[in-house]
Motif scaffolding. Structure first.
Motif, mmCIF file in Angstrom:
data_model
loop_
_atom_site.group_PDB
_atom_site.id
_atom_site.type_symbol
_atom_site.label_atom_id
_atom_site.label_comp_id
_atom_site.label_asym_id
_atom_site.label_seq_id
_atom_site.Cartn_x
_atom_site.Cartn_y
_atom_site.Cartn_z
ATOM 1 N N LEU A 194 0.794 -1.229 0.000
ATOM 2 C CA LEU A 194 0.000 0.000 0.000
ATOM 3 C C LEU A 194 0.829 1.283 0.000
ATOM 4 O O LEU A 194 0.374 2.326 0.479
ATOM 5 C CB LEU A 194 -0.985 -0.025 1.184
ATOM 6 N N HIS A 195 2.034 1.240 -0.518
ATOM 7 C CA HIS A 195 2.818 2.477 -0.676
ATOM 8 C C HIS A 195 3.851 2.281 -1.785
ATOM 9 O O HIS A 195 4.826 1.546 -1.616
ATOM 10 C CB HIS A 195 3.519 2.832 0.643
ATOM 11 N N ILE A 196 3.584 2.933 -2.931
ATOM 12 C CA ILE A 196 4.548 2.918 -4.037
ATOM 13 C C ILE A 196 4.581 4.324 -4.637
ATOM 14 O O ILE A 196 3.794 5.186 -4.255
ATOM 15 C CB ILE A 196 4.165 1.904 -5.147
ATOM 16 N N VAL B 150 7.461 16.253 7.346
ATOM 17 C CA VAL B 150 6.968 14.936 7.758
ATOM 18 C C VAL B 150 6.147 14.346 6.616
ATOM 19 O O VAL B 150 5.350 15.047 5.998
ATOM 20 C CB VAL B 150 6.091 15.051 9.027
ATOM 21 N N HIS B 151 6.344 13.048 6.344
ATOM 22 C CA HIS B 151 5.591 12.377 5.280
ATOM 23 C C HIS B 151 4.346 11.686 5.847
ATOM 24 O O HIS B 151 4.420 11.002 6.857
ATOM 25 C CB HIS B 151 6.473 11.358 4.562
ATOM 26 N N HIS B 152 3.216 11.875 5.147
ATOM 27 C CA HIS B 152 1.955 11.254 5.541
ATOM 28 C C HIS B 152 1.434 10.399 4.388
ATOM 29 O O HIS B 152 1.612 10.747 3.226
ATOM 30 C CB HIS B 152 0.903 12.321 5.856
ATOM 31 N N THR C 201 -1.853 8.388 -1.776
ATOM 32 C CA THR C 201 -0.740 9.296 -2.036
ATOM 33 C C THR C 201 0.089 9.468 -0.775
ATOM 34 O O THR C 201 -0.359 9.130 0.330
ATOM 35 C CB THR C 201 -1.216 10.679 -2.533
ATOM 36 N N GLU C 202 1.292 9.959 -0.980
ATOM 37 C CA GLU C 202 2.128 10.378 0.143
ATOM 38 C C GLU C 202 2.317 11.876 -0.030
ATOM 39 O O GLU C 202 2.516 12.344 -1.155
ATOM 40 C CB GLU C 202 3.485 9.670 0.080
ATOM 41 N N ILE C 203 2.222 12.647 1.060
ATOM 42 C CA ILE C 203 2.524 14.073 0.951
ATOM 43 C C ILE C 203 3.475 14.495 2.062
ATOM 44 O O ILE C 203 3.520 13.881 3.129
ATOM 45 C CB ILE C 203 1.259 14.979 0.958
ATOM 46 N N SER D 15 6.246 -1.385 0.587
ATOM 47 C CA SER D 15 7.573 -1.338 -0.053
ATOM 48 C C SER D 15 8.112 0.074 -0.263
ATOM 49 O O SER D 15 9.307 0.281 -0.265
ATOM 50 C CB SER D 15 7.523 -2.033 -1.412
ATOM 51 N N ASP D 16 7.204 1.072 -0.465
ATOM 52 C CA ASP D 16 7.647 2.435 -0.822
ATOM 53 C C ASP D 16 8.574 2.350 -2.048
ATOM 54 O O ASP D 16 9.567 3.068 -2.147
ATOM 55 C CB ASP D 16 8.393 3.063 0.367
ATOM 56 N N CYS D 17 8.233 1.465 -2.994
ATOM 57 C CA CYS D 17 9.172 1.208 -4.090
ATOM 58 C C CYS D 17 9.094 2.260 -5.192
ATOM 59 O O CYS D 17 8.062 2.898 -5.408
ATOM 60 C CB CYS D 17 8.973 -0.190 -4.665
ATOM 61 N N ALA E 178 3.927 8.097 7.395
ATOM 62 C CA ALA E 178 4.689 7.180 6.540
ATOM 63 C C ALA E 178 6.048 6.915 7.174
ATOM 64 O O ALA E 178 6.611 7.803 7.837
ATOM 65 C CB ALA E 178 4.865 7.800 5.150
ATOM 66 N N HIS E 179 6.572 5.686 6.981
ATOM 67 C CA HIS E 179 7.901 5.282 7.521
ATOM 68 C C HIS E 179 8.264 6.097 8.767
ATOM 69 O O HIS E 179 9.239 6.843 8.796
ATOM 70 C CB HIS E 179 8.978 5.384 6.434
ATOM 71 N N ALA E 180 7.445 5.898 9.827
ATOM 72 C CA ALA E 180 7.424 6.803 10.991
ATOM 73 C C ALA E 180 8.745 6.965 11.739
ATOM 74 O O ALA E 180 8.933 7.951 12.433
ATOM 75 C CB ALA E 180 6.347 6.332 11.966
HETATM 76 ZN ZN LIG Z 1 8.280 9.168 2.269
#
Ligand SMILES: [Zn+2]
Ligand SMILES: [Zn+2]
Length: 409
Positions: free
Chosen positions: A7-9, A82-84, A74-76, A193-195, A137-139
């Motif tokens: 759930l994160h790419i 800070v990434h959310h 999405t990531e912002i 994965s944040d790939c 995200a990736h806290a």
């Molecule tokens: Zn990030």
């Protein structure tokens, strides 16, 4: 039903991403890994939205191509860097959210992961208005993450802290690390994965297994909120010790230090250079408990590395991007259907019939938690030792997240 979800790419519209990060390639690669649902990433970007819209519509928040389901995410990055992570119920929710942050962002149409000149609380409030899920995200990473700049959820999200439903652990932490922090106990842990590339050593290098009634946004939302019998049943991710900033260590000679010793030395190594605080020690500083205290709802966490990397070690290659590794990978995936099935679910005797003994042994060593990990630190990746003929062999390991290897695919 049980589903696997990453759930994160990032799409090819984010910085430093492979141009292979298009919907079609992702939809074809996900099933080879064994992933049923992908989050789209970058769903505020107009060109990426256009591409997502080429999928078949399952419902307002679920789309499909080549058998792979997609949900809108999405990531912002906020004003404090800070990434959310956000998950949206529909395109109209995405559009409404976009309208409301438009005046606060300069790169909404140029970067898949935009910067927004708003704080965590304001972003969470806008997310709540459109019924999107939101969490850090990736806290735990030392940069661009909640715990890098905030001491607590409340400090980051203010009055909206109660609305946060999940925390993404990131490649450098696992449930044992995170469950030493009491305020995280009520949250669902996500492992993604944040790939930036669809290569099988990147895509789904971390993923989640959920129990749901269907592979849709609504059902995954329920699983994250743990309602209606839906829930996460397994988190799968890299061993955190593998990370290059896992332990506190010198950035020059890589001598490792215990937290107390590093403090006593005022973060200065015997060689004169700086000791960089590791993720493990940062978590120790924030920890409520000395040992992890898992809440009843917490699923097990399985430490795995991508199969191409396991094969690389087993056959003694130096990188997973060789013909030998890809031949062995394809052989197993074509026999058993996908990578996750091979690594987690297939009887080891069946695997033995299909591949080389060294590869079977390596897969078994991961399943039986017999690999020995020498932690990374100071910017140097950890190493994984595979047991072999009673002896152990040491092979350097690392996600190899250099610009170059991102594009090797
Ligand atoms: Zn990030
Ligand atoms: Zn040193």
């Amino acid at each position: 039903m049980i589903i696997n979800a990453d759930l994160h790419i990032h799409s090819r519209y984010s910085g430093a991403t492979s141009d292979k990060m298009n919907i079609k390639t992702i939809s074809l690669e996900a099933p080879r890994k064994g992933i049923n649902v992908m989050a789209t990433g970058d769903c505020l970007h107009s060109s990426w939205i256009k591409e997502i819209k080429t999928c078949n519509v399952i419902d307002d928040g679920t789309f499909e191509m080549n058998g792979t389901r997609f949900i809108l995410s999405t990531e912002i990055e906020d004003q404090r860097r800070v990434h959310h992570l956000l998950y949206f119920p529909s395109f109209s929710a995405v559009e409404e959210f976009k309208d409301r942050i438009k005046s606060k962002s300069k790169n909404l149409e140029t970067d898949g992961r935009p910067n927004v000149n708003l704080g965590g609380e304001e972003i969470a409030s806008l997310a709540k208005d459109v019924e999107a899920l939101i969490g850090p995200a990736h806290a735990f990473t030392p940069w661009t993450a909640m715990y890098a700049y905030h001491s607590s959820l409340k400090d980051c999200y203010g009055d909206l802290a109660d609305y946060i439903s999940f925390v993404e652990l990131g490649l450098s932490a696992d449930s044992d690390y995170a469950d030493t922090i009491e305020e995280l106990h009520r949250l669902t842990f996500l492992t993604n994965s944040d790939c930036h590339s669809p290569h099988p050593v990147r895509l789904a290098r971390e993923f989640n297994r959920f129990e749901v009634n269907d592979a849709t946004f609504d059902e995954i939302k329920k699983a994250i909120l743990r309602t209606g019998g839906n829930k996460p049943v397994l988190n799968i991710g890299l061993p955190p010790q593998e990370g290059k900033y896992n332990e506190s260590a010198c950035i020059s000679c890589y001598t490792h230090y215990a937290l107390e010793e590093a403090k006593r030395r005022r973060w200065k190594c015997h060689c004169g250079k700086r000791i960089k605080k590791g993720v493990r020690d940062r978590i120790k500083e924030m920890a409520t408990f000395g040992e992890p205290q898992h809440p009843d709802h917490r699923p097990p966490y399985l430490h795995l590395i991508p199969m191409a990397e396991i094969i690389t070690k087993a056959v003694g290659q130096h990188t997973p991007f060789t013909q030998t590794v890809s031949k062995r990978w394809n052989e197993l995936v074509s026999t058993f259907g996908n990578e996750i099935t091979v690594l987690i679910d297939t009887d080891i005797n069946e695997i033995a019939k299909a591949t080389a003994p060294a590869i079977t042994e390596a897969i078994l060593a991961f399943r039986e938690k017999k690999v020995i990990i020498v932690p990374g630190g100071g910017g140097k990746y950890g190493t994984i030792e595979l047991p072999k003929d009673g002896k152990t062999i040491t092979v350097p390991v690392g996600p190899q997240d250099t610009q170059k290897s991102l594009f090797d695919y």
